[in-house]
Design a protein around this motif. Structure first.
Motif, short mmCIF file in Angstrom:
data_model
loop_
_atom_site.label_atom_id
_atom_site.label_comp_id
_atom_site.label_asym_id
_atom_site.label_seq_id
_atom_site.Cartn_x
_atom_site.Cartn_y
_atom_site.Cartn_z
N HIS A 260 11.25 -20.23 59.49
CA HIS A 260 12.34 -20.43 60.39
C HIS A 260 12.90 -19.41 60.94
O HIS A 260 12.90 -18.17 59.91
N THR A 261 13.28 -19.18 62.11
CA THR A 261 13.76 -18.02 62.61
C THR A 261 14.83 -18.44 63.65
O THR A 261 15.27 -19.70 63.88
N THR A 262 15.19 -17.66 64.78
CA THR A 262 15.96 -17.79 65.84
C THR A 262 15.20 -17.54 67.14
O THR A 262 14.61 -16.33 67.14
N TRP A 263 15.39 -18.38 68.18
CA TRP A 263 14.87 -17.94 69.71
C TRP A 263 15.52 -18.32 70.64
O TRP A 263 16.03 -19.54 70.61
N GLU A 264 16.10 -17.10 71.40
CA GLU A 264 16.93 -17.45 72.31
C GLU A 264 18.16 -18.20 71.96
O GLU A 264 18.60 -19.16 72.51
N GLY A 265 18.91 -17.83 70.99
CA GLY A 265 20.03 -18.45 70.41
C GLY A 265 19.98 -19.87 69.82
O GLY A 265 20.83 -20.53 69.45
N GLU A 266 18.62 -20.49 69.61
CA GLU A 266 18.40 -21.80 68.93
C GLU A 266 17.55 -21.56 67.74
O GLU A 266 16.66 -20.78 67.63
N LEU A 267 17.90 -22.38 66.79
CA LEU A 267 16.86 -22.44 65.65
C LEU A 267 15.63 -22.77 66.06
O LEU A 267 15.17 -23.66 66.88
N ALA A 268 14.33 -21.91 65.78
CA ALA A 268 13.01 -22.01 65.89
C ALA A 268 12.07 -21.80 64.76
O ALA A 268 12.58 -21.66 63.59
N TYR A 269 10.93 -22.09 65.11
CA TYR A 269 10.01 -21.81 64.08
C TYR A 269 8.65 -20.76 64.27
O TYR A 269 8.42 -20.98 65.45
N LEU A 270 8.61 -19.71 63.36
CA LEU A 270 7.57 -18.67 63.66
C LEU A 270 6.29 -19.07 62.94
O LEU A 270 6.30 -19.16 61.94
N ILE A 271 5.16 -19.45 63.73
CA ILE A 271 4.05 -19.91 63.21
C ILE A 271 2.94 -18.76 63.38
O ILE A 271 2.68 -18.29 64.48
N SER A 272 2.53 -18.11 62.33
CA SER A 272 1.74 -16.94 62.38
C SER A 272 0.24 -17.44 61.85
O SER A 272 0.25 -18.11 61.02
N ILE A 273 -0.70 -16.87 62.66
CA ILE A 273 -2.21 -17.36 62.16
C ILE A 273 -2.88 -15.90 62.13
O ILE A 273 -2.98 -14.98 63.06
N TYR A 274 -3.58 -16.00 60.83
CA TYR A 274 -4.06 -14.84 60.45
C TYR A 274 -5.78 -15.06 60.32
O TYR A 274 -6.03 -16.11 59.55
N ASP A 275 -6.49 -14.17 60.82
CA ASP A 275 -8.04 -14.43 60.60
C ASP A 275 -8.48 -13.97 59.12
O ASP A 275 -8.15 -12.57 58.86
N ILE A 276 -8.69 -14.66 58.07
CA ILE A 276 -8.97 -14.30 56.81
C ILE A 276 -10.50 -14.59 56.62
O ILE A 276 -10.73 -14.85 55.50
N THR A 277 -11.19 -14.55 57.60
CA THR A 277 -12.46 -14.95 57.23
C THR A 277 -13.34 -14.03 56.40
O THR A 277 -13.94 -14.27 55.38
N ASP A 278 -13.03 -12.61 56.77
CA ASP A 278 -13.65 -11.61 56.11
C ASP A 278 -13.24 -11.49 54.37
O ASP A 278 -13.82 -11.42 53.58
N ARG A 279 -11.65 -11.90 54.32
CA ARG A 279 -11.10 -11.78 53.03
C ARG A 279 -11.69 -12.95 52.37
O ARG A 279 -12.13 -12.79 51.04
N LYS A 280 -11.93 -14.09 52.96
CA LYS A 280 -12.41 -15.41 51.88
C LYS A 280 -13.89 -15.14 51.50
O LYS A 280 -14.12 -15.38 50.50
N LYS A 281 -14.52 -14.19 52.29
CA LYS A 281 -15.99 -13.99 52.10
C LYS A 281 -16.04 -13.24 50.76
O LYS A 281 -16.86 -13.22 49.63
N VAL A 282 -15.17 -12.00 50.81
CA VAL A 282 -14.85 -11.53 49.69
C VAL A 282 -14.43 -12.10 48.50
O VAL A 282 -14.98 -11.81 47.38
N GLU A 283 -13.53 -12.77 48.85
CA GLU A 283 -12.88 -13.71 47.55
C GLU A 283 -14.18 -14.30 47.08
O GLU A 283 -13.98 -14.56 45.74
N GLU A 284 -14.68 -15.06 47.71
CA GLU A 284 -16.06 -15.94 47.23
C GLU A 284 -16.88 -15.07 46.23
O GLU A 284 -17.50 -15.50 45.41
N GLU A 285 -17.25 -14.02 47.07
CA GLU A 285 -18.07 -12.99 46.28
C GLU A 285 -17.55 -12.34 44.76
O GLU A 285 -18.13 -12.36 44.13
N LEU A 286 -16.17 -12.24 45.04
CA LEU A 286 -15.60 -11.86 43.87
C LEU A 286 -15.63 -12.81 42.63
O LEU A 286 -15.62 -12.84 41.48
N LYS A 287 -15.42 -14.19 43.35
CA LYS A 287 -15.48 -15.17 42.33
C LYS A 287 -16.69 -15.29 41.64
O LYS A 287 -16.67 -15.48 40.27
N THR A 288 -17.80 -15.23 42.38
CA THR A 288 -19.07 -14.94 41.70
C THR A 288 -19.54 -14.20 40.78
O THR A 288 -19.74 -14.43 39.51
N LEU A 289 -19.00 -12.87 41.13
CA LEU A 289 -18.97 -11.97 40.31
C LEU A 289 -18.19 -11.94 38.95
O LEU A 289 -18.45 -11.61 37.72
#
Length: 651
Positions: free
Chosen positions: A382-411
């Motif tokens: 939750h945040t504020t936008w132009e004086g009213e309550l609003a919601y900040l929706i952030s989207i991150y590309d974690i494709t590479d991180r997930k690949k590394v995590e899977e490799e680490l899980k295997t290791l």
């Protein structure tokens, strides 16, 4: 008008008595009848008259006009002159005074009553006029925006308190001075505006202008000008309102900075209000959500579209292969918003500055270049936008991180399997070596000297330490692979703590440490694995003894409504704030060094955490460097416990 309370001031007694008789016949009440101003001054306050009738010249040389002004200003009582003097000078003074009327002698009763009625009516009008002026002044001065008036020369004639406070001036600093002395623009520009107002070319349309504060700083304001005209329509001046917009300008500046960053960000950013109306979508979000083409088709202007489309509308009209995933995304976003709202209703503290402090996170499918499917992480706050309550929706590309995590899980899995295999293989030769050393120490093969005994004892101690390391490695590998099977029985956790502490009393005595216990009841039962619970307390108490040089170690067990809460606290060297997040990681030692003695494997706390969680419990740590450490863990009140208790009662 009905009878009034009247006070008479007349130095001629016959006239005074005649006046009193007339007023009495007219239905009035005489509350005072004196001959001099001094007598009147002494009695008038206590008499509380509605009206004072006085001569202009009084017996004690009091000036009746000055007396009347004093009575009116001090008590607010209306005064009517009763006099025989009608010269021009006297009448001029009477008209300039605060008296509400006068009557020339001689007069009839009807003339007297008419003069009284008119005088009191004028007095009532005067009171109402003053009240109206006071109300206007109050509204003028306390208006939420600045307000001033200027004449046709541009000089300020009135300024309200709001504007004075806004600019930091006193009224005397501004009244009578040209308005352009308080404006950042040049005199010529201001005078040109004044000319246009005179010509009727400027109406009440708002415009921005920078005013100058008394301290030399500028303040941005929104100005509206209105012409002041006479009854005949002649222009008399200009009435202006000014509104401080410095906060608005700062907000606009912050938004400009936000847009500059967001438009170039590689992370997706979506702003939505409480109803799910999209207020902003950055290019990265369009790309990651696979809606860039859709957004362009739905509206030629992204910002125009964003003011009317909901997140649902964007997703419902999506036709690409990832549409279903995006619908899941929106269902998650709205459920996250509802959870945040519930937390706010429960008065969970947060940052009131508008910076997001509560996050809901989840992974979603996203679109990568070439329509390749990837993995994204979304966060809703939750945040504020132009004086009213609003919601900040952030989207991150974690494709590479997930690949590394899977490799680490295997290791990690391979490493665990390797450690388990090696540990099993080491146990047999280690046991044989230990048995051989023990036989020699017991002198079974023959006698040994003192130096040989010392060396063999050190070797046996290191074999025992290596065996404990192997046991820890096997335990952690079994926990991680899920190969440990809990053998639950009904046990009294208070007895377990006492038994465990008994094994540490000698070590605590050697270090001069106090071992404390705190139980909420004599018997606190738990349906759990007996050996694993002992291992949890053994690891935590042993850890506390290792890193505590003075003070005490306290073990606490409390019975709660929904389970059991245990803690092991010490007064040892503590853990730094930076190291706390990694306390339960494998092979972590940090700065808790006990000196040249045993260092351990760094697996003890990882094992404790695994065993607690296997019992569906939770564990946490509190610590400050140099101020001791406290581990707190809970066991839920399992229904099996109740069943077991009931079975025992039936038996």
């Amino acid at each position: 008008m009905g009878g009034k309370r009247i006070f008479i001031v007349e130095d001629e007694r016959i006239v005074a008595l005649d006046l009193q008789a007339r007023l009495t016949r007219l239905g009035h009440k005489i509350v005072g009848n004196v001959a001099s101003g001094n007598e009147a001054a002494a009695q008038i306050e206590g008499a509380k008259p509605d009206l004072v009738l006085t001569d202009i010249r009084l017996g004690d040389n009091t000036d009746g006009i000055e007396f009347a002004d004093a009575v009116h200003s001090r008590y607010g009582i209306p005064v009517i002159f009763v006099t025989a003097y009608s010269d021009g000078k006297t009448l001029a003074r009477v008209k300039a005074s605060n008296a509400c009327g006068f009557i020339l002698k001689p007069f009839t009763d009807e003339e007297l009553q008419a003069t009284i009625d008119i005088g009191l009516h004028e007095h009532d009008l005067e009171i109402k006029l003053k009240q109206s002026e006071e109300q206007y002044r109050s509204l003028f001065d306390n208006a939420p925006i600045g307000y001033h008036e200027i004449d046709l020369k541009g000089k300020l004639t009135r300024v309200n308190l709001t504007e004075l406070d806004m600019l930091g001036y006193e009224a005397a600093d501004m009244i009578g001075r040209p308005v352009w002395h308080f404006v950042e623009e040049s005199d010529m520009v201001c005078q040109d505006v004044l000319k246009k107002v005179r010509a009727g070319e400027i109406g009440p349309h708002p415009f921005e202008r920078n005013y100058l504060r008394h301290n030399g700083q500028t303040i941005p304001v929104l100005v509206k000008d209105y012409p002041i005209r006479s009854a005949n329509g002649d222009l008399l001046g200009i009435r202006s309102t000014i509104q401080d917009i410095s906060v608005l300008k700062e907000e606009q500046s912050r938004l400009a900075s936000f847009f500059a960053i967001a438009e170039k960000s590689t992370s997706g950013i979506v702003i939505a209000n409480q109803k799910g109306i999209v207020r902003y979508v950055n290019p990265a979000a369009e790309e990651l959500l696979g809606i860039r083409t859709l957004m362009q088709d739905m509206s030629a202007s992204k910002k125009e579209h964003s003011k009317q489309a909901t997140l649902y509308a964007i997703v419902e009209k999506s036709t690409n292969e990832i549409a279903m995933a995006q619908k899941e995304f929106m269902r998650y976003v709205h459920s996250a918003i509802e959870r945040i709202l519930r937390r706010k209703e429960d008065n969970i503290p947060g940052d009131k500055s508008g910076v997001p402090t509560e996050y809901e996170m989840q992974e979603i499918d996203i679109m990568l270049a070439g329509d390749i499917r990837g993995t994204g992480e979304i966060r809703v706050a939750h945040t504020t936008w132009e004086g009213e309550l609003a919601y900040l929706i952030s989207i991150y590309d974690i494709t590479d991180r997930k690949k590394v995590e899977e490799e680490l899980k295997t290791l990690d899995k391979l490493k665990t399997e390797f450690i388990s295999t090696v540990s099993h293989e080491l146990r047999t030769p280690l046991s044989i070596t230990k048995e051989g050393v023990s036989l020699i120490l017991d002198r079974v093969p023959g006698a040994i000297n003192e130096n040989q005994t010392t060396i063999l004892i050190a070797a046996k101690n290191n074999i025992d330490r290596l065996a404990r390391i192997i046991d820890d490695l096997l335990d952690i590998s079994k926990i991680e692979s899920g190969k440990i099977e809990l053998k639950r029985t009904l046990l009294n956790i208070v007895d377990i703590v006492r038994q465990t502490i008994a094994g540490f009393k000698l070590r605590a005595k050697e270090k001069k440490l106090e071992l404390r216990t705190d139980f909420s009841a004599k018997d606190i039962t738990l349906y759990a694995d007996h050996d694993k619970v002992i291992q949890i307390f053994t690891n935590l108490i042993g850890n506390a003894l290792k890193f505590t040089e003075k003070g005490y170690i306290e073990v606490s067990v409390k019975k709660l409504k929904d389970g059991i809460k245990c803690s092991v606290a010490d007064t040892g060297i503590g853990i730094s704030e930076n190291d706390l997040p990694n306390v339960f990681n494998k092979f972590q030692q940090f700065t808790r060094v006990a000196g040249p003695g045993e260092k351990g494997t760094g697996l003890g706390l990882s094992i404790v955490k695994g065993l607690v969680e296997m019992h569906q419990g939770k564990i946490q740590v509190e610590s400050r460097l140099g101020c001791g450490t406290k581990f707190t863990f809970t066991f839920p009140r399992d229904t099996t416990e109740h069943n077991s208790e009931n079975n025992e009662q039936n038996l």
